[in-house]
Each structure stands twice: as structure tokens, then as C-alpha cells.
Design a protein around this motif. Structure first.
Motif, PDB file in Angstrom:
ATOM      1  N   LYS A 134     -45.443 -13.864   7.667  1.00 17.44           N
ATOM      2  CA  LYS A 134     -44.321 -15.219   8.419  1.00 17.44           C
ATOM      3  C   LYS A 134     -43.405 -14.294   9.221  1.00 17.44           C
ATOM      4  O   LYS A 134     -43.303 -14.453  10.406  1.00 17.44           O
TER       5      LYS A 134
ATOM      6  N   LYS B 161     -41.105 -17.574   3.605  1.00 13.64           N
ATOM      7  CA  LYS B 161     -42.446 -19.216   4.759  1.00 13.64           C
ATOM      8  C   LYS B 161     -41.872 -19.365   6.039  1.00 13.64           C
ATOM      9  O   LYS B 161     -42.489 -19.995   5.989  1.00 13.64           O
TER      10      LYS B 161
ATOM     11  N   ASN C 211     -42.147 -12.864  13.018  1.00 13.71           N
ATOM     12  CA  ASN C 211     -40.842 -14.225  12.790  1.00 13.71           C
ATOM     13  C   ASN C 211     -41.392 -15.490  13.400  1.00 13.71           C
ATOM     14  O   ASN C 211     -40.798 -16.193  14.511  1.00 13.71           O
ATOM     15  N   ASP C 212     -42.282 -15.599  12.901  1.00 14.28           N
ATOM     16  CA  ASP C 212     -43.015 -17.044  13.132  1.00 14.28           C
ATOM     17  C   ASP C 212     -43.763 -18.314  12.094  1.00 14.28           C
ATOM     18  O   ASP C 212     -44.187 -17.248  11.425  1.00 14.28           O
ATOM     19  N   PRO C 213     -43.259 -18.487  11.544  1.00 12.52           N
ATOM     20  CA  PRO C 213     -43.174 -19.978  10.230  1.00 12.52           C
ATOM     21  C   PRO C 213     -44.844 -20.305  10.443  1.00 12.52           C
ATOM     22  O   PRO C 213     -45.487 -20.372   9.641  1.00 12.52           O
ATOM     23  N   THR C 214     -45.124 -20.364  11.756  1.00 12.13           N
ATOM     24  CA  THR C 214     -47.136 -20.658  11.435  1.00 12.13           C
ATOM     25  C   THR C 214     -47.240 -19.784  11.411  1.00 12.13           C
ATOM     26  O   THR C 214     -48.992 -19.654  11.465  1.00 12.13           O
TER      27      THR C 214
ATOM     28  N   ASP D 150     -46.692 -23.613   7.467  1.00 13.80           N
ATOM     29  CA  ASP D 150     -47.072 -23.322   8.285  1.00 13.80           C
ATOM     30  C   ASP D 150     -46.337 -23.890   9.200  1.00 13.80           C
ATOM     31  O   ASP D 150     -47.493 -24.001  10.716  1.00 13.80           O
TER      32      ASP D 150
ATOM     33  N   ALA E 277     -39.683 -17.800   7.760  1.00 12.57           N
ATOM     34  CA  ALA E 277     -38.983 -17.060   9.203  1.00 12.57           C
ATOM     35  C   ALA E 277     -37.807 -16.637   9.157  1.00 12.57           C
ATOM     36  O   ALA E 277     -37.398 -16.878  10.073  1.00 12.57           O
TER      37      ALA E 277
END
Lengths: 439, 439
Positions: free
Chosen positions: B328, A283, B332-335, A83, A285
Motif C-alpha cells: 500500500k 495500512k 501510495n494507495d490503501p486499497t 483496504d 498509506a
């Protein structure tokens, strides 16, 4: 009655070629580790005698999966850091962990764990991309698996090589020693367009042509990579590779989440293969590979799990399922990337990318006996109106019961035959302790 | 030493509240089917005596999943028709199959199969939406599960009711009979804004207020639905519901793949719950619910598998994984939509949507003993740097070993205790034969 080494009697058989066919109550006769016949079980029982007979009354038998992009030893980093943004993940977690741990022992231990997971989930062949390819090849040979072992070449200093030149020399050395057996081939593994300059790419290209070696490379993984290429080289990375005459049927372009219509033309004209890694791309993005467009352009496309440090497993069932679901969304069409399409990508597509379609990827007379059995008589896969749908949309990889590679049984009733499972688990825990104490 | 009914000693314990906490070597003491203490195992062994003791040395223990949207009996249609457009799928496959088969026997058989799958994959509570709610409730009671049974109301004629009025009357009749036990509540299940006119919605609203009944409804599943609403009512369906004063904390809005900023405001102001069904939405290319935006607006969001006819399983592990990965990409954000976020959505989020957060959804003193054990010592989930990551990104639902609901053990070492698994499988095959002969 004719004698053969082995007979497999299956409730369902999916040969992949012809496309979308499911055979009921069919059998495979195997001799000298090759498929000698596929025929109705009633006929097989009259025609063949065999010492080894497998009655698979609740099972579908199909070609083993070809995991067309992975970094197996990184399985020891599974779940170490999740993450996070790509550069945070790499710079603050993965690279420090690699500096702290990459050595031949780590490679051997990571390979055991990864191959155990791949075999138990029905993967018979994989396309590797990591350091110490000679040790990796040795591990693959000991386990009896089939693989294409990419020899990683990159300009960034790593625990394995300080420069791309050094990595290239190590690759040449590895090639000189040769592959341990005929199930294993080496390929050249330039990391990515941004981590390899033109001079090393030209050397790789030359060696690939001279020795007919495949090339395994991350290309257009992220939008950032493409932007960076445009800034530095004033062209998209794929265009740069095309101008270096680097695109060819020997090249596997992994990821391609950024794929313009112009990119598709370049891939199409050159016969380059695409490897789709949907779960890793989601994962991080990174973006979505336009699978349906690529398939419609007649470009071969395979599926990879990527490394377990990012994905976080090596499960081709999950990856097929995500490929099918995501492909529909990206194409805005529920009929796109059907179960049949992704099953073909995960078997024959991978075989083609590795230039092994004459040996594996489908069940046909004359091909190698590389196949798996999956028990569909579980509560999550009943009823079975269509075994292909069940495999892709409902099945757990834990329903794989038996795995054969080149006629040899490597998984027998869910038990590994060439790897000690308990040892793998202990090894994984011991590396975890080491890595955690290092933090 | 204090006597309690049961002690669970776990390698890891994830209580959900406090958020993102993993307790090492902790125990749960259970008495009168409720959690009476959560404490370190070393202390538990000094403090408590119990007849039933479970040593779960390789396991993570966590609250059971709340599958917050499903159509259980449709499990008998699993894989009947895939890779089709929504209306083709409904009109040419699912509705004819329903006409051919929906009757009390079908409901009972489908419930057995669905509950077997849910229990074995760690779901302890589900939010149902189908015909014959009285029979469904009876099945749930016999299996010992927890459920909110939505009483389906729609204007389209079905084998269960010819009109929305008739379905509403059947719902009132069902409420008059009452729920079989305290683990089961009924809710009102208007199908969707397009299949219920204003007059029936107002009757549903009135009954919901009078009897404090929850409302379970598909809302904004597709772009087409929103367009249709705009044409027919000159407003978005959610806006229409808002104007009818239909939005409230009693309402579960399932799907919401089309969610404007204005929609988010309406959900937020009214306290409406959202239920996210990512796999079904992808498979039908319906669109993507903007999970991160919804969470950031402080709206409660739960996870559902949808029915197995569309998805094609009832596996909350897969649904959590897809929710995290897709979230995600959409943000557009893997966090975004971390493992912690989706695990909370799949447990506490569901409990809140069903107004059960005082009883289930987290492991806390005073709550009901509804929890599951998952063995992480498998090759696909080692090493275990972070059990939450492993559960969401790497685990198979087949790693669930034990399931308790209200203190009663319903799955024991992967074996169902209240449902005959082999009978389920036979029943599924028999329905398959019937439905195929009908084609």
C-alpha cells in the motif's frame, strides 16, 4: 538471608538501562511491589528468601511494553472494514458504526477485549485516546493495568459530545472526580490540529499547565492534513501549534509521518515526544515517520499500535518488528533502527512520553515491578545468539508467559488473572452480531 | 451414504478459487488423499460417512502456504548477526559461519528446525535454495512435506563446490538419482546474475529445457546489483538474461526490488514469475518490489520468507502482513495489495510459480488434500467480520492447529506428527554452542 515478596530467576534479563545489555542467569528481587535488587541468580539464591519464586529457565525477562497510542474500545471494530481509503473507511464504515454503538456498555466490553489482548502480548501500560474516559479508567483499574487515559476533545459532533466545548467540560468533570488509583493518570486528548480550533487549543494548553496534564494528539498523520493546514492557516499544523506555544515536553505528537527538517527543529527545541505507529500508517498509506532522523535529533520516540480498527491488532511485537524493518528502508540503511533501538522505544521511550520513566520502562532498583517473561525455547526463536534480536525479529507475542504490573501477576502461564477470557470472546461475538444486523 | 477417508467440517472455508470467497459452515470430503467434494456441512453429514472426522467449529480452513523462497538450513544461523550492511553481514558473519559449519549433518539438523517452524505456522510447500539438495530432498521426504528443491549453482567457491561447473555436475548427479517421492521436485538454482557467467547460464537453460526443470534465482535484489550489471555488461541484469533467452515461465525471479517499466515488460512477455520477500528486503534496506504494478501487468507473484538468517523467521503470516502493508505504501494507495491479494499470492501464486497449480494452491475438487486449519477464536482475532482480514492483519501463526499434506496429517492440535520438536530445540542449541565456540 533477607526476606522479599518475590524472586524471579531468569535465563536472560534485559534491563534496557544500561542500553543493549543482556544479563545471563540473573534474578530480580521484589519487595513492596518494587524492584529491590537485580543480581546474578547464584547470588540471589544465597542472599534472598521469598514466598513466591519463579524459575524461568527458558525465558527472557524485560520491562512490559508501553503501547503509546491506542483506541482500545475500537477493538470491537477489528476487521470491520479494511483496504479502503481513509475517508471512505471513516465516513462510510467507522463513523456509522460508532454512531450505532458508542455507549458505556460498548466501552466496557471493548476495554475488556483490548486489555485481554494487550496483557497476553506483554503490554503493561497504554496510552488511551477515546470517548468516556471515566469509564475507561474504571475498566483499567478493575483489570489492574497501568494507563494514561486521554480525554478526547474534538469539534466534530460525536455520540459522546456535540462540540469541543462540551468534550472539554466533560474532561474537567472527569478530572474533578479524579483517577481511580495511582496506576492511572488522565491526559488531555485534542483529536488533531484540524479538528480543534485555536480557542479550544488555548484552553487545553492553560489547563495542561495549571494541572500538569499531558496532551495526547494526532499530528501530521497524512500529507493531506498538512496541505489542509497550509490552505486554512497558511502554515504547517506543527508550526501553528508552535506559534500557539502548544509544543512542550507534556505533548505527545502521534504519527508525524510528514516531518520536515523544520518540524524536527520545532520538536527538538520544545522537547515534544513523538509516537510512531508504523503499521497503521502503512495500512492507510499515510506515509512513513523518519524514525532515525528523529532519534538522531535527540527527540524521544515511542511506539503505538493505534486502534485495532485500523491496524488490526494491539501487538507490540509486530509493531516493533515493523518499526525496525521500515526504519531501515526509510533511512536507506540496514544498520538504522536496530532491534535494540526499537525495544528501547517500546519500553523506555513510552515511559518517557508518559513522564513515567522514574517508575517504569527499565528494570532498575527502585522502579515498579512491571515486567514480562517471554519463553524463547520455541522452534521459531531457536537458536538464541542474541535475545534482543529474537524478541524483535522472530518472536510471536504468544510466547509471553507471565506479566506483572506493580508487583501483581496479571498473566500466569499464558492465563489472564483479572479478566475472563471466554467472556471477552463471547462479548466480541455478540457485538459483531449487533453491528452486522445494523448494516 | 458414501464412504470417504476423511471429512473436515469447518466454521469457515476459504477456497482461494473463486477469488475472495468465504464459505460458512462448509466441509471438505477427502478420498485417496484428494479433495472429492466441497459442500455445506449440513449436506456433507447426510451424504458422506468417514472414519476420520474433524469438527473445526472455531476454525478457518484454507490451502497451506507455499513459501516460495527460503534457505532452510540457514535457520541454524537465525539471529547470528543483525542490523548490518549486506556485505558486512555476508563477509564477516554468514560466510565464515558457513565455512565453519556446512556439512551434511548441519543440513539435516537445519532442515528439521526449519520444517518444524514451517509446519507449525501453516506452510505445506516450500521452494528451497541451498547446498546439498539430495540431503535436503531426503529430509523433506522423511517429514512428509512438499517442496521444490533448488540445486544451488554459483561461481563463488563454497564449502559445497569450488566452481559453478562443479555445482552443475553435482546437480546433474542429483537429478540422475531422482527425487525421493512425487511431492518433491528438483529445480536449478543459479545464485544470481552476478554469480553466474553466460556460459553456465546457457548450460542451465539447456538442461532446464531438456528436462523441463524450473529455475530458482535471485534477480535484482539490490540497486548495487543492477549498477554492477550495468558496469560489467552495459545492461541491466534482467535485460542480459532476456538476451540469453533465459526468461520463461520456468523461471522464478526472486526479489525484484529494482523493477523498471522495461523490466516489467520483459517479465510479462516471457511469463516469468516474481517472488516477493518483503521482510528480508526491508531488513537489508534493499528496496521495495512494486507488487501492485507487477500484479496489474498480469505477472504471477508469489511470497517467500527468505532464509531465517536474514528475516529472521519462516512465518508466512508475518510475510503476508508485511506484503500487504508495504504494498500500500509503495503504491501510495490503501486499497492496493489487499488481504485477498496477498492471501492469493501466498497460496495460489506460489503454486503457479512451482507449476503445481493443478495440484495445490486452492481448495477444489480433484486437488491434493493440502490444507490447514486456523483457530480464530482468540482475543486477537475476535470479532470475525471477515476471516480473510483476520488471517492477514491480525492472526498469529501460532493459531494454526492442524496441517494436512497430501491427505496426511502432519500437525495435530499444534503438535508435530513427523518431527520431534524437543529434538529440534536441543539440536539448535548444540549448533549454537559449536558456532559460538568457533568465533
Amino acid at each position: 538471608m533477607q526476606n522479599v515478596e518475590m524472586l524471579i530467576h531468569a535465563r536472560w534479563l534485559i534491563p534496557i538501562i544500561p542500553r543493549n545489555l543482556v544479563l545471563d542467569y540473573h534474578s530480580i528481587a521484589v519487595n513492596h511491589n518494587k524492584i529491590v535488587s537485580i543480581l546474578p541468580t547464584s547470588e540471589a539464591k544465597k542472599q534472598y528468601h521469598a514466598d513466591k519464586i519463579h524459575e524461568l529457565n527458558d525465558h527472557v525477562v524485560l520491562p512490559g511494553f508501553v503501547n503509546t497510542h491506542t483506541h482500545s474500545p475500537m477493538t470491537l471494530f477489528r476487521g470491520l472494514a479494511d483496504d479502503l481509503k481513509l475517508m471512505d473507511w471513516l465516513e462510510n464504515h467507522i463513523w456509522p458504526a460508532e454512531v450505532a454503538s458508542i455507549n458505556p456498555e460498548f466501552i466496557r466490553d471493548g476495554m475488556q477485549l483490548a486489555m485481554a489482548e494487550m496483557l497476553l502480548s506483554g503490554t503493561t501500560c497504554f496510552n488511551e485516546h477515546y470517548f468516556y474516559p471515566d469509564i475507561i479508567a474504571q475498566c483499567v483499574a478493575e483489570a489492574g493495568m497501568r494507563a494514561c487515559v486521554g480525554m478526547l476533545i474534538m469539534s466534530v459532533p460525536t455520540p459522546y459530545s456535540q462540540t469541543a466545548e462540551e468534550a472539554f467540560q466533560k474532561a474537567e468533570h472527569c478530572l474533578a472526580k479524579g483517577s481511580p488509583n495511582s496506576l492511572i493518570q488522565f491526559s488531555l486528548g485534542p483529536h488533531s490540529p484540524y479538528a480543534t480550533d485555536d480557542s479550544i487549543l488555548l484552553k487545553i494548553k492553560k489547563l495542561s499547565e495549571e494541572m500538569n496534564l499531558l496532551i495526547h494528539m494526532h499530528i501530521h498523520e497524512t500529507a493531506d492534513e498538512v496541505e489542509r493546514g497550509l490552505k486554512e492557516y497558511h502554515k504547517r499544523p506543527l508550526q501553528r501549534l508552535a506559534e500557539l506555544d502548544f509544543l512542550s515536553p507534556r505533548l505527545q505528537a502521534v504519527h508525524m509521518t510528514q516531518t520536515s527538517d523544520e518540524d524536527i527543529k520545532l520538536l527538538q527545541q520544545s522537547g515534544t515526544h513523538v509516537v510512531h505507529c508504523p503499521e497503521g500508517n502503512l495500512k492507510l498509506a499515510s506515509g512513513c515517520c523518519p524514525v532515525q532522523k528523529i532519534r538522531h535529533a535527540g527527540i524521544n520516540i515511542a511506539i503505538g499500535t493505534d486502534g485495532a480498527a485500523s491496524n488490526n491488532n494491539l501487538d507490540m511485537f509486530g509493531e516493533m518488528r515493523t518499526a525496525a524493518l521500515l526504519g531501515k528502508m526509510v533511512a536507506n540503511d540496514p544498520t538504522a533502527t536496530s532491534a535494540t533501538d526499537v525495544l528501547e522505544m517500546a519500553t523506555l521511550g513510552g515511559a518517557k512520553a508518559l513522564h513515567l520513566e522514574h517508575e517504569i520502562g527499565s528494570l532498575e532498583t527502585g522502579k515498579s515491578a512491571d515486567f514480562i517473561a517471554v519463553n524463547l525455547n520455541e522452534v521459531n526463536t531457536q537458536p538464541v545468539y542474541n535475545p534482543i534480536s529474537q524478541l524483535v525479529y522472530a518472536c510471536h507475542s504468544t510466547q509471553v508467559t507471565d506479566v506483572w504490573i506493580a508487583g501483581k501477576q496479571l498473566v500466569k502461564n499464558k492465563q489472564l488473572q483479572t479478566i475472563y477470557q471466554n467472556q471477552c470472546l463471547a462479548i466480541a461475538q455478540s457485538w459483531q452480531s449487533k453491528l452486522e444486523s445494523h448494516k
